[in-house]
Scaffold this active site. Structure first.
Site, PDB file in Angstrom:
ATOM      1  CB  SER A 116      51.813  46.351  38.547  1.00 32.42           C
ATOM      2  OG  SER A 116      52.429  47.039  37.506  1.00 32.42           O
TER       3      SER A 116
HETATM    4  N1  SAH Z   1      51.622  52.404  37.795  1.00 30.25           N
HETATM    5  C1  SAH Z   1      50.318  52.232  37.200  1.00 30.25           C
HETATM    6  C2  SAH Z   1      50.293  51.131  36.179  1.00 30.25           C
HETATM    7  C3  SAH Z   1      50.880  51.546  34.939  1.00 30.25           C
HETATM    8  S1  SAH Z   1      50.629  50.523  33.538  1.00 30.25           S
HETATM    9  C4  SAH Z   1      49.260  52.019  38.249  1.00 30.25           C
HETATM   10  O1  SAH Z   1      49.585  51.915  39.431  1.00 30.25           O
HETATM   11  O2  SAH Z   1      48.078  51.979  37.879  1.00 30.25           O
HETATM   12  C5  SAH Z   1      51.761  51.366  32.490  1.00 30.25           C
HETATM   13  C6  SAH Z   1      51.277  52.701  32.020  1.00 30.25           C
HETATM   14  O3  SAH Z   1      52.354  53.302  31.302  1.00 30.25           O
HETATM   15  C7  SAH Z   1      50.107  52.625  31.051  1.00 30.25           C
HETATM   16  O4  SAH Z   1      49.040  53.380  31.533  1.00 30.25           O
HETATM   17  C8  SAH Z   1      50.701  53.189  29.760  1.00 30.25           C
HETATM   18  O5  SAH Z   1      49.742  53.899  29.005  1.00 30.25           O
HETATM   19  C9  SAH Z   1      51.797  54.086  30.279  1.00 30.25           C
HETATM   20  N2  SAH Z   1      52.854  54.418  29.297  1.00 30.25           N
HETATM   21  C10 SAH Z   1      53.359  53.655  28.300  1.00 30.25           C
HETATM   22  N3  SAH Z   1      54.319  54.302  27.622  1.00 30.25           N
HETATM   23  C11 SAH Z   1      54.444  55.521  28.211  1.00 30.25           C
HETATM   24  C12 SAH Z   1      55.272  56.662  27.946  1.00 30.25           C
HETATM   25  N4  SAH Z   1      56.164  56.667  26.960  1.00 30.25           N
HETATM   26  N5  SAH Z   1      55.112  57.745  28.746  1.00 30.25           N
HETATM   27  C13 SAH Z   1      54.196  57.765  29.748  1.00 30.25           C
HETATM   28  N6  SAH Z   1      53.380  56.707  30.028  1.00 30.25           N
HETATM   29  C14 SAH Z   1      53.509  55.603  29.284  1.00 30.25           C
END
Ligand code: SAH
Length: 205
Positions: A52
């Protein structure tokens, strides 16, 4: 731009309000987690996932209201940038974070190796992590299709727990702040996040 200038920008824009979140952002160089680190926009990680924009990260953390000693569950580790910020906010507490994709998990594992109060797991975090519940705080950083009152994530909150998550349709969500002590939910910001996968995520994407 530098990390310091990015933090100053987030303050001027009003996303960043508290000294605690400011200190965490200052102590965490976004360049350790992503390319083009200081512009206020999402950045790619791996497998089409994006991290994000810093304004959204700061804004969510302000609403999460993390204090020292808390146990925090994060769903969607991504690059580990937000996890690192949470690690600094909980201090003596603990951060438990789930990442769905193995390639992304590997990136996060590398980026977070020096963060001793962080546990990261590869797997589906869409229904939380019953084993270490209840949590003081839960933050979801992927778009949730729904958040009912009996959602496992809500059931895994402490009585005075709070949850911050993007909730909505595939291409439009609102950041929702759920306060378990008051049983209130507030929509605080319209956003677009990558979809949550897994059991309680989006099935077709
Ligand atoms: N907070 C992160 C950004 C996350 S983007 C940062 O600071 O970099 C959202 C992430 O959620 C992605 O990497 C995606 O692969 C993960 N994601 C999606 N569905 C998920 C699930 N069911 N369990 C765990 N992670 C998940």
């Amino acid at each position: 731009m530098s990390n310091l200038e990015m933090v100053e920008y987030l303050k001027r824009q009003g996303y960043l309000k508290s000294k605690r979140v400011e200190s965490a952002l200052l102590a965490t160089d976004r360049a350790d987690f992503t390319g083009s680190p200081y512009c206020d926009s999402p950045q790619p990680v791996a497998r089409g996932q994006t991290i994000s924009a810093p304004s959204v990260v700061a804004f969510m953390l302000e609403h999460l209201d993390v204090r020292s000693g808390m146990k925090v569950l994060e769903i969607g580790t991504g690059s580990g940038y937000n996890t690192a910020l949470l690690s600094r906010l909980v201090e003596s507490g603990k951060v438990i974070s789930f990442e769905f994709y193995d390639e992304v998990f590997e990136v996060a594992e590398k980026n977070l190796k020096n963060f001793k109060n962080v546990e990261i797991y590869l797997g589906d975090g869409s229904a939380g992590h019953e084993k270490q519940a209840p949590y003081d705080r839960i933050i979801v950083t992927a778009a949730m299709p729904s958040l009912d009152d009996d959602h496992p994530l809500i059931r895994q909150l402490k009585h005075d727990g709070k949850l911050v998550a993007p909730v909505g349709s595939r291409y439009h969500q609102d950041i929702v702040v759920f306060d378990n002590s008051k049983k209130t939910r507030a929509k605080v910001l319209p956003v677009i996040f990558v979809p949550l996968r897994g059991k309680l995520g989006f099935t077709s994407i």
